[in-house]
Design a protein around this motif. Structure first.
Motif, PDB file in Angstrom:
ATOM      1  N   ILE A   1       4.874  45.789  -4.154  1.00 41.94           N
ATOM      2  CA  ILE A   1       6.340  46.016  -4.044  1.00 41.94           C
ATOM      3  C   ILE A   1       6.597  47.558  -3.545  1.00 41.94           C
ATOM      4  N   VAL A   2       7.650  47.311  -2.562  1.00 42.49           N
ATOM      5  CA  VAL A   2       7.837  48.730  -2.028  1.00 42.49           C
ATOM      6  C   VAL A   2       9.201  49.107  -2.153  1.00 42.49           C
ATOM      7  N   ASP A   3       9.791  50.015  -3.086  1.00 47.14           N
ATOM      8  CA  ASP A   3      11.139  50.147  -2.962  1.00 47.14           C
ATOM      9  C   ASP A   3      11.219  51.787  -3.647  1.00 47.14           C
ATOM     10  N   ASP A   4      12.365  52.494  -3.035  1.00 44.34           N
ATOM     11  CA  ASP A   4      12.431  53.904  -3.734  1.00 44.34           C
ATOM     12  C   ASP A   4      13.340  53.984  -5.094  1.00 44.34           C
ATOM     13  N   ASP A   5      13.888  52.778  -5.250  1.00 41.87           N
ATOM     14  CA  ASP A   5      14.664  52.706  -6.410  1.00 41.87           C
ATOM     15  C   ASP A   5      13.843  52.112  -7.422  1.00 41.87           C
ATOM     16  N   ARG A   6      13.708  52.964  -8.573  1.00 40.82           N
ATOM     17  CA  ARG A   6      12.887  52.821  -9.599  1.00 40.82           C
ATOM     18  C   ARG A   6      13.177  51.615 -10.540  1.00 40.82           C
ATOM     19  N   VAL A   7      14.419  51.280 -10.648  1.00 39.42           N
ATOM     20  CA  VAL A   7      15.140  49.956 -11.454  1.00 39.42           C
ATOM     21  C   VAL A   7      14.673  48.672 -10.507  1.00 39.42           C
ATOM     22  N   THR A   8      15.081  48.671  -9.475  1.00 43.14           N
ATOM     23  CA  THR A   8      14.726  47.674  -8.369  1.00 43.14           C
ATOM     24  C   THR A   8      13.479  47.307  -8.788  1.00 43.14           C
TER      25      THR A   8
ATOM     26  N   PHE B   1       0.059  40.765   0.261  1.00 40.62           N
ATOM     27  CA  PHE B   1       1.454  40.360   0.277  1.00 40.62           C
ATOM     28  C   PHE B   1       2.226  41.493  -0.010  1.00 40.62           C
ATOM     29  N   VAL B   2       3.049  41.741   0.843  1.00 39.78           N
ATOM     30  CA  VAL B   2       4.079  42.826   0.642  1.00 39.78           C
ATOM     31  C   VAL B   2       5.584  42.358   0.638  1.00 39.78           C
ATOM     32  N   ILE B   3       6.473  42.883  -0.361  1.00 40.75           N
ATOM     33  CA  ILE B   3       7.746  42.688  -0.490  1.00 40.75           C
ATOM     34  C   ILE B   3       8.131  44.259  -0.304  1.00 40.75           C
ATOM     35  N   THR B   4       9.134  44.353   0.459  1.00 41.52           N
ATOM     36  CA  THR B   4       9.352  45.729   0.919  1.00 41.52           C
ATOM     37  C   THR B   4      11.116  45.839   1.142  1.00 41.52           C
TER      38      THR B   4
END
Lengths: 112, 402
Positions: free
Chosen positions: B5-12, B47-50
């Motif tokens: 999981i690639v996301d700059d928002d920690r909560v998401t 498998f990548v969710i970005t």
């Protein structure tokens, strides 16, 4: 080549057409062998529509001829002019029973 | 399955991670595309969710970098975009993303999209395994083919070594020949050899069919028809009376003996045609016996070429048939041509056979040429007739020059 089997009373008829060469030899050999073994000793190989015959094909015909002799049956050939001339080259026409057409061949086999 | 999981928002990140773990997936999380790319390149995940928009590079870059890496396994990529942003979906999928999901994320929808991705990866893996098996099989076949070809080439070299030497004359008789197997090996074989001080023998044989089975038969015959073996053989026998000299068999006797021994049966149907001749170099005669073979051509030094037609049945067909010979009286300069039916039955591009009459004219044309030139001229005529394609049947021709 196309191989077509027919039956006329107790006479088995194999009609060959096209080029009868090495690639076709195994299948024709197997078919003739089966007919010689299972048949009533009366086999007509009609090659009126054969356009070329090589030595492998001649070998198959001789093999069927010899197998038929062993069970005292008859193998009769009907040849196109080109087949006749190629068979004459190796003098195999002195061995085979050759008839001018299918009707004459069937009549000969039916009588004997 | 493990999902990155690639996301700059920690909560998401946390929300997605928990939801995926609930569905039973293993997860890894990172907050920027460089860290994500590093893990993908290591082969840790497939498998990548970005997220789409991130500081330090957006999802497009990640997709492009992954696709450009040419990894051994396919990487499935889902991008997460804002609801109103349809342009980023187009860009993302053009850059190599496989699927997308809108924010706010509906987790049962995300799960369905992950399952679809798993099916694709499963297919991809099966495809890869099949490809691997195929390339293994191809390699095995190539190796086997190479072995067979090597064997055939060796056998072909052996077969050529059985053919007569063209450089040396025997008792004043010269020979030359041409030999073109239709495959590596030929069912044709011929030879020329001294029998005693003033006799030599020669033959040409064409075993029915062509290829390996015919070649094996031709090898056997070549060995049997050798005059060098000790004691009696097919070509000579020892006289039962003093002084027990070796006597040369007549040509018909040689062929009759072969015919008796090589009768075709249910397992071996390969008969053969042949010509055998004995030259008496003192009496200047050729005793010629032909068995189902195309008629030899005799080119008189001062007269037209003629066919020698007398002959009997091919060998191996009927046991006990008679063979007869013809006796030719030769004069210096006469030539005898023997050939296989591969020549007369050689078809042009239009399907017309070369034929014996065309061969006779070709032979007639060689009058006055050396025998090497003669062979060259005949070879050229036959090749020109055939055109660019290979020969259907074995080709052989030999010329004996007195």
């Amino acid at each position: 080549m196309v191989i077509n089997e027919q039956k006329h009373d107790d006479i088995d008829i194999v009609v060959l057409s096209g080029r009868f060469v090495m690639a076709d030899a195994p299948e024709v050999r197997e078919r003739l062998k089966t007919l010689v073994e299972a048949g009533q000793g009366k086999l007509l190989v009609n090659m009126e529509s054969v356009t070329f015959i090589d030595s492998s094909a001649c070998a198959v015909l001789i093999s069927a001829f010899k197998a038929m002799q062993l069970k005292t049956g008859r193998l009769v050939l009907v040849n196109s002019p080109i087949v006749q001339s190629l068979i004459e080259l190796t003098r195999l026409h002195t061995v085979f029973e050759i008839m001018p057409n299918a009707e004459a061949a069937i009549a000969a086999l039916a009588a004997g | 399955m493990r999902i990155l999981i690639v996301d700059d928002d920690r909560v998401t990140r946390m929300v997605i991670e928990r939801s995926l773990q609930r569905y039973g997936y293993e997860t890894l999380t990172v907050d920027n595309i460089n860290a994500a790319l590093e893990l993908v390149l290591k082969g840790v995940v497939q498998f990548v969710i970005t997220d789409w928009l991130m500081p330090g590079g957006n999802g497009t870059m990640l997709c492009e970098q992954i696709r450009n890496a040419n990894l051994p396994s396919y990487i499935y990529i889902i991008i997460v975009t804002a609801l109103e942003d349809s342009q980023s979906v187009v860009e993302g999928m053009d850059a190599g993303a496989d699927d997308f999901i809108r924010k706010p994320i509906q987790f049962d929808e995300l799960h369905a999209r992950i399952r679809a991705g798993e099916r694709i990866l499963q297919l991809e893996q099966e495809l890869q395994e099949n490809n691997l098996r195929l390339s293994e099989t191809t390699n095995q076949l190539l190796a086997a083919n190479e072995t067979i070809n090597h064997d055939l080439k060796m056998a072909a070299t052996m077969q050529r070594s059985l053919l007569p030497n063209t450089s040396a004359q025997i008792q004043g008789i010269a020979i030359d020949w041409l030999f073109h197997p239709s495959t590596h090996l030929s069912g044709d074989i011929f030879n020329f050899f001294p029998l005693d001080k003033h006799h030599c023998g020669f033959y040409i044989i064409d075993v029915a069919g062509h290829g390996i089975a015919s070649a094996m038969q031709s090898f056997t015959l070549s060995r049997l028809l050798s005059p060098d073996t000790q004691g009696g053989n097919y070509l000579k026998y020892r006289s039962p009376e003093a002084p027990f000299q070796k006597i040369i068999q007549s040509a018909p006797a040689v062929i009759a003996a072969l015919n008796h021994q090589f009768q075709t049966d249910e397992t071996n149907i390969l008969y053969f045609t042949m010509v055998y001749g004995v030259i008496d170099t003192q009496a200047k005669t050729i005793e010629l016996c032909q068995a189902g073979h195309p008629s030899s051509l005799y080119l008189h030094h001062n007269d037209a070429a003629e066919f020698i037609d007398e002959g009997g049945l091919a060998v191996g067909i009927i046991d006990g048939v008679d063979y007869h010979s013809v006796l030719l009286h030769y004069q210096p300069g006469d030539r005898l041509f023997l050939y296989s039916d591969g020549i007369t039955e050689c078809e042009s591009a239009d399907g017309e056979m070369f034929g014996s009459e065309r061969l006779r004219r070709s032979v007639e044309k060689t009058r006055g040429l050396s025998i090497a030139e003669t062979i060259h001229s005949l070879d050229l005529d036959i090749r020109t007739w055939r055109g660019s394609v290979g020969f259907d049947d074995d080709i052989s021709l030999l010329v004996l020059a007195t």
